[in-house]
Design a protein around this motif. Structure first.
Motif, PDB file in Angstrom:
ATOM      1  N   LEU A   1       0.762  -1.210   0.021  1.00 37.46           N
ATOM      2  CA  LEU A   1      -0.026  -0.042   0.060  1.00 37.46           C
ATOM      3  C   LEU A   1       0.855   1.210  -0.059  1.00 37.46           C
ATOM      4  O   LEU A   1       0.261   2.205  -0.613  1.00 37.46           O
ATOM      5  N   ARG A   2       2.043   1.241   0.303  1.00 40.67           N
ATOM      6  CA  ARG A   2       2.943   2.234   0.416  1.00 40.67           C
ATOM      7  C   ARG A   2       3.619   2.433  -1.127  1.00 40.67           C
ATOM      8  O   ARG A   2       4.062   3.520  -1.148  1.00 40.67           O
ATOM      9  N   LEU A   3       3.656   1.565  -1.794  1.00 43.09           N
ATOM     10  CA  LEU A   3       4.372   1.505  -3.100  1.00 43.09           C
ATOM     11  C   LEU A   3       3.467   1.853  -4.260  1.00 43.09           C
ATOM     12  O   LEU A   3       3.810   2.425  -5.174  1.00 43.09           O
ATOM     13  N   ILE A   4       2.354   1.266  -4.331  1.00 43.75           N
ATOM     14  CA  ILE A   4       1.714   1.080  -5.440  1.00 43.75           C
ATOM     15  C   ILE A   4       1.045   2.529  -5.739  1.00 43.75           C
ATOM     16  O   ILE A   4       1.044   3.546  -4.908  1.00 43.75           O
ATOM     17  N   ASN A   5       0.608   2.647  -7.142  1.00 46.60           N
ATOM     18  CA  ASN A   5       0.312   4.011  -7.464  1.00 46.60           C
ATOM     19  C   ASN A   5      -0.784   3.698  -8.739  1.00 46.60           C
ATOM     20  O   ASN A   5      -0.667   2.617  -9.371  1.00 46.60           O
ATOM     21  N   ASP A   6      -1.547   4.688  -8.953  1.00 46.08           N
ATOM     22  CA  ASP A   6      -2.413   4.419 -10.140  1.00 46.08           C
ATOM     23  C   ASP A   6      -1.754   4.521 -11.420  1.00 46.08           C
ATOM     24  O   ASP A   6      -2.152   4.066 -12.509  1.00 46.08           O
ATOM     25  N   SER A   7      -0.636   5.190 -11.293  1.00 49.60           N
ATOM     26  CA  SER A   7       0.291   5.295 -12.502  1.00 49.60           C
ATOM     27  C   SER A   7       1.032   3.744 -12.909  1.00 49.60           C
ATOM     28  O   SER A   7       1.692   3.630 -13.933  1.00 49.60           O
ATOM     29  N   ASP A   8       0.840   2.816 -12.156  1.00 52.03           N
ATOM     30  CA  ASP A   8       1.526   1.647 -12.096  1.00 52.03           C
ATOM     31  C   ASP A   8       0.935   0.868 -13.390  1.00 52.03           C
ATOM     32  O   ASP A   8      -0.300   0.818 -13.695  1.00 52.03           O
ATOM     33  N   GLU A   9       1.786   0.369 -14.226  1.00 52.52           N
ATOM     34  CA  GLU A   9       1.508  -0.451 -15.614  1.00 52.52           C
ATOM     35  C   GLU A   9       1.442  -1.877 -15.516  1.00 52.52           C
ATOM     36  O   GLU A   9       2.342  -2.464 -14.778  1.00 52.52           O
ATOM     37  N   ARG A  10       0.815  -2.798 -16.475  1.00 53.80           N
ATOM     38  CA  ARG A  10       1.000  -4.291 -16.449  1.00 53.80           C
ATOM     39  C   ARG A  10       2.405  -4.540 -16.975  1.00 53.80           C
ATOM     40  O   ARG A  10       2.993  -3.692 -17.737  1.00 53.80           O
ATOM     41  N   VAL A  11       2.898  -5.424 -16.576  1.00 53.57           N
ATOM     42  CA  VAL A  11       4.152  -5.891 -17.079  1.00 53.57           C
ATOM     43  C   VAL A  11       4.303  -6.020 -18.588  1.00 53.57           C
ATOM     44  O   VAL A  11       5.120  -5.428 -19.300  1.00 53.57           O
ATOM     45  N   ILE A  12       3.118  -6.718 -18.909  1.00 56.62           N
ATOM     46  CA  ILE A  12       3.228  -7.124 -20.549  1.00 56.62           C
ATOM     47  C   ILE A  12       1.781  -6.197 -20.763  1.00 56.62           C
ATOM     48  O   ILE A  12       0.809  -6.414 -20.325  1.00 56.62           O
ATOM     49  N   LYS A  13       2.046  -5.337 -22.016  1.00 55.46           N
ATOM     50  CA  LYS A  13       0.868  -4.574 -22.327  1.00 55.46           C
ATOM     51  C   LYS A  13       0.105  -5.320 -23.527  1.00 55.46           C
ATOM     52  O   LYS A  13      -1.196  -5.259 -23.424  1.00 55.46           O
ATOM     53  N   LYS A  14       0.689  -5.797 -24.378  1.00 57.75           N
ATOM     54  CA  LYS A  14       0.019  -6.549 -25.683  1.00 57.75           C
ATOM     55  C   LYS A  14       0.295  -7.785 -25.630  1.00 57.75           C
ATOM     56  O   LYS A  14       1.491  -8.234 -25.433  1.00 57.75           O
ATOM     57  N   ILE A  15      -0.613  -8.797 -25.488  1.00 56.02           N
ATOM     58  CA  ILE A  15      -0.314 -10.478 -25.491  1.00 56.02           C
ATOM     59  C   ILE A  15      -1.609 -10.999 -26.194  1.00 56.02           C
ATOM     60  O   ILE A  15      -2.554 -10.708 -26.237  1.00 56.02           O
ATOM     61  N   VAL A  16      -1.212 -11.902 -26.637  1.00 50.80           N
ATOM     62  CA  VAL A  16      -2.338 -12.944 -27.738  1.00 50.80           C
ATOM     63  C   VAL A  16      -2.509 -13.953 -26.735  1.00 50.80           C
ATOM     64  O   VAL A  16      -1.754 -14.530 -25.815  1.00 50.80           O
ATOM     65  N   SER A  17      -3.582 -14.742 -27.190  1.00 54.37           N
ATOM     66  CA  SER A  17      -3.802 -15.896 -26.305  1.00 54.37           C
ATOM     67  C   SER A  17      -2.665 -17.059 -26.028  1.00 54.37           C
ATOM     68  O   SER A  17      -2.487 -17.554 -25.090  1.00 54.37           O
ATOM     69  N   SER A  18      -2.146 -17.468 -27.315  1.00 58.59           N
ATOM     70  CA  SER A  18      -1.144 -18.456 -27.121  1.00 58.59           C
ATOM     71  C   SER A  18      -0.017 -18.118 -26.496  1.00 58.59           C
ATOM     72  O   SER A  18       0.712 -18.711 -25.715  1.00 58.59           O
ATOM     73  N   GLY A  19       0.694 -16.659 -26.354  1.00 61.03           N
ATOM     74  CA  GLY A  19       1.477 -16.104 -25.640  1.00 61.03           C
ATOM     75  C   GLY A  19       1.121 -16.306 -24.400  1.00 61.03           C
ATOM     76  O   GLY A  19       1.881 -16.491 -23.107  1.00 61.03           O
ATOM     77  N   LYS A  20      -0.064 -15.962 -23.890  1.00 63.64           N
ATOM     78  CA  LYS A  20      -0.390 -15.873 -22.555  1.00 63.64           C
ATOM     79  C   LYS A  20      -0.590 -17.337 -21.778  1.00 63.64           C
ATOM     80  O   LYS A  20      -0.150 -17.206 -20.602  1.00 63.64           O
ATOM     81  N   LYS A  21      -0.821 -18.298 -22.432  1.00 61.66           N
ATOM     82  CA  LYS A  21      -0.805 -19.579 -22.073  1.00 61.66           C
ATOM     83  C   LYS A  21       0.695 -19.886 -21.716  1.00 61.66           C
ATOM     84  O   LYS A  21       0.884 -20.761 -20.658  1.00 61.66           O
ATOM     85  N   ALA A  22       1.573 -19.646 -22.513  1.00 63.62           N
ATOM     86  CA  ALA A  22       2.832 -19.973 -22.301  1.00 63.62           C
ATOM     87  C   ALA A  22       3.456 -19.100 -20.994  1.00 63.62           C
ATOM     88  O   ALA A  22       4.257 -19.585 -19.902  1.00 63.62           O
ATOM     89  N   ILE A  23       3.095 -18.007 -20.759  1.00 64.84           N
ATOM     90  CA  ILE A  23       3.423 -17.170 -19.519  1.00 64.84           C
ATOM     91  C   ILE A  23       2.870 -17.630 -18.419  1.00 64.84           C
ATOM     92  O   ILE A  23       3.490 -17.801 -17.297  1.00 64.84           O
ATOM     93  N   GLU A  24       1.369 -18.044 -18.474  1.00 69.60           N
ATOM     94  CA  GLU A  24       0.861 -18.667 -17.343  1.00 69.60           C
ATOM     95  C   GLU A  24       1.525 -20.017 -16.856  1.00 69.60           C
ATOM     96  O   GLU A  24       1.757 -20.330 -15.806  1.00 69.60           O
ATOM     97  N   ASP A  25       2.028 -20.804 -17.939  1.00 71.64           N
ATOM     98  CA  ASP A  25       2.705 -21.842 -17.535  1.00 71.64           C
ATOM     99  C   ASP A  25       3.990 -21.694 -17.037  1.00 71.64           C
ATOM    100  O   ASP A  25       4.301 -22.364 -15.947  1.00 71.64           O
ATOM    101  N   ILE A  26       4.543 -20.737 -17.364  1.00 72.66           N
ATOM    102  CA  ILE A  26       5.998 -20.461 -16.789  1.00 72.66           C
ATOM    103  C   ILE A  26       5.625 -20.021 -15.002  1.00 72.66           C
ATOM    104  O   ILE A  26       6.326 -20.477 -14.302  1.00 72.66           O
ATOM    105  N   ALA A  27       4.648 -19.045 -14.750  1.00 75.17           N
ATOM    106  CA  ALA A  27       4.240 -18.875 -13.469  1.00 75.17           C
ATOM    107  C   ALA A  27       3.915 -20.249 -12.700  1.00 75.17           C
ATOM    108  O   ALA A  27       4.117 -20.276 -11.634  1.00 75.17           O
ATOM    109  N   LYS A  28       2.888 -21.047 -13.393  1.00 73.90           N
ATOM    110  CA  LYS A  28       2.792 -22.364 -12.621  1.00 73.90           C
ATOM    111  C   LYS A  28       3.768 -23.238 -12.290  1.00 73.90           C
ATOM    112  O   LYS A  28       4.077 -23.511 -11.051  1.00 73.90           O
TER     113      LYS A  28
END
Length: 550
Positions: free
Chosen positions: A107-134
């Motif tokens: 709560l001390r560091l977050i801000n409304d100007s914070d952006e998502r790490v990945i801005k443009k992503i397709v469905s196939s790429g998201k599956k790969a990123i989700e698998d890495i996270a898992k």
């Protein structure tokens, strides 16, 4: 220590002995706080996202449940840009951390100007990123020692990325790797062509394991290989996600299960139904008798949505016995309560009906002929080319030797024909930049032309100038006047090194002649030669040369 720190993740590629040694040192108080093996799990070399990351879904849950928000360890691991629990892209804090506070809370560091790490992503790429996270979260909470290099090499071979000489196809892997993860994710994690190639070189070595190497590239490699092995028809279990959505869905279906019973013809009283969740939004019930029921997740669930989708060994064995006793496929389907299409397919595989089985000698001859056809077919379309060359052999093996035929074709399948794998027909941006850097740093100089960049990238025969990468080439290609100036600068550097240089030979090594330069440039080259000869002569010779110039 193992379940609530990064220990399991950081020591993934370490041996058991090194793991125990590090754990012992972590549990023991030391004045100097030094470890025998350096651990780098917070920072991945070259990773573009260096600030703390958080999930908006987790934050909303904590606030709703009146819990104190905290930084999740699995969100800070290298290359983890997706929340395993909520399947959403993480945000990175843009606010600079203050040294006035020891506890840098969310709560001390977050801000409304914070952006998502990945801005443009397709469905196939998201599956790969989700698998890495898992996979990263699974390794951090309870993962053991990583796979050995022999296992990785076998996986690359099974996926079709290894040549006959046991050499990994670097170009094909780099292309498929970039297509699987996407350009933006590769850029953020610094997964360049050179880095992927370096990993493949290390996997080609004889060593069994790399002591405490950073686990990210190995986790990414497992995800990449699992995807391509699944695409080519092999079976690999997916890393499960212990999310609340699954538990909630199970509670919804539980009342329905109480009223549902398996209607399989071979179902016994001791058989039980097990509830599992398959890919995406699909649910599945598996009975121990061998029948699997598929069901699509919906707002209203009832027992009528369960439909048999597959049958296991018990039904196949009984089907074979009925066919052997002279029962036709339709009658066997009615008796075992199978779909007529399933029964026909099984009957076809069992070589029933009017198909006359060939002798073992004839089958061996057909196998040999098919092997030769596949060997002589174009590498990018082995099976299709062999089929077109001799359709009769294809049909005979399909009828008389189904199991061997399918297994052999799967092992010989061209990577370019595999689902999800796109054959590399043009260089990627990373390959072009890497080739450009190599040409710029070459000694003697090489003109950075279009053909030189493509040849160094491994694509010397691309003549079509309407490809997408031509825009990048246009910015990097070196014009001839600029190259001539670079050669003159290189000659000046040779002269400053106080070496005896044959400048005619040096110019020739750069692919030029003296006549290639303008009159003014030739004068400058002569001055460089004179300066070099003056620096290399004795004091008396220098005085005589100076008098000569005066």
């Amino acid at each position: 220590m193992k379940g609530h720190t990064e220990f399991q993740y950081a020591t993934m590629m370490a041996s058991q002995a090194i793991r125990e040694k590090i754990l012992k040192m972590m549990l023991t108080s030391h004045a100097d706080r030094k470890f025998v093996v350096p651990l780098r799990f917070w920072g991945l070399k070259g990773e573009r996202t260096t600030t703390l990351r958080y999930c908006e879904g987790c934050l909303a849950e904590w606030i709703e449940n009146q819990q104190v928000p905290y930084w999740r360890i699995d969100h800070q691991l290298a290359g983890v840009y997706c929340c395993v629990k909520h399947a959403c892209i993480l945000k990175s804090v843009s606010k600079v951390r203050s040294r006035c506070y020891f506890d840098q809370t969310i709560l001390r560091l977050i801000n409304d100007s914070d952006e998502r790490v990945i801005k443009k992503i397709v469905s196939s790429g998201k599956k790969a990123i989700e698998d890495i996270a898992k996979r990263s979260a699974h390794q951090q909470t309870g993962g053991g020692i990583g796979k050995s290099t022999n296992v990785y090499r076998d996986m690359f071979k099974e996926a079709g990325f290894v040549r006959a000489g046991s050499q990994i196809k670097h170009l094909a892997v780099i292309s498929a790797w970039s297509n699987y993860f996407g350009q933006e994710y590769c850029h953020l994690t610094n997964m360049t062509a050179g880095r992927i190639s370096k990993l493949l070189d290390r996997l080609s070595e004889i060593s069994e394991r790399f002591e405490c190497s950073h686990p990210f590239m190995f986790i990414a490699g497992e995800s990449f290989l699992a995807h391509h092995l699944e695409s080519s028809g092999a079976y690999l279990p997916r890393i499960g996600c212990r999310a609340l959505a699954f538990a909630a869905g199970r509670e919804v279906v539980a009342p329905v299960l109480a009223a549902f019973s398996c209607n399989g013809a071979l179902h016994r009283s001791a058989d039980v139904l097990e509830f599992v969740q398959s890919q995406g939004d699909r649910w599945k019930l598996v009975c121990t008798c061998g029948v699997s029921y598929g069901m699509r997740k919906a707002a209203r669930i009832d027992a009528t949505q369960f439909v048999p989708v597959s049958y296991e060994a018990r039904y196949r064995k009984q089907f074979r016995a009925l066919i052997a006793n002279g029962v036709n496929a339709s009658c066997a389907a009615r008796e075992l309560r199978l779909a007529i299409n399933t029964a026909n397919r099984w009957a076809y595989r069992e070589r029933v009906g009017d198909i006359e089985a060939l002798s073992e000698r004839e089958v061996r001859k057909l196998r040999s002929t098919w092997r030769q056809l596949v060997k002589n077919a174009p590498p990018e379309r082995r099976i299709t080319g062999a089929t077109e060359a001799n359709p009769a052999v294809f049909k005979e093996l399909l009828k008389n030797d189904w199991d061997w035929f399918c297994a052999f074709n799967r092992s010989q399948r061209s990577p370019s024909r595999t689902k999800g794998l796109v054959r590399l027909k043009e260089p990627t941006a990373d390959q072009i930049l890497e080739a450009w850097r190599g040409l710029k740093s070459a000694d003697p100089p090489i003109m950075v032309s279009r053909s030189a960049i493509l040849e160094r990238s491994g694509f010397p025969r691309i003549f079509n100038r309407k490809r997408p990468f031509e825009a990048i080439l246009a910015e990097l290609v070196e014009r001839r006047p600029a190259y001539l100036e670079r050669v003159i600068s290189w000659l000046a550097n040779l002269a400053s090194g106080q070496r005896q240089v044959d400048y005619d030979e040096a110019i020739q090594n750069a692919g030029l002649r003296r006549s290639s330069f303008s009159k003014e440039q030739r004068e400058r080259i002569r001055e460089i030669e004179l300066m070099s000869s003056v620096e290399g002569c004795s004091d008396r010779e220098c005085e005589l040369r100076a008098d000569h110039f005066i």
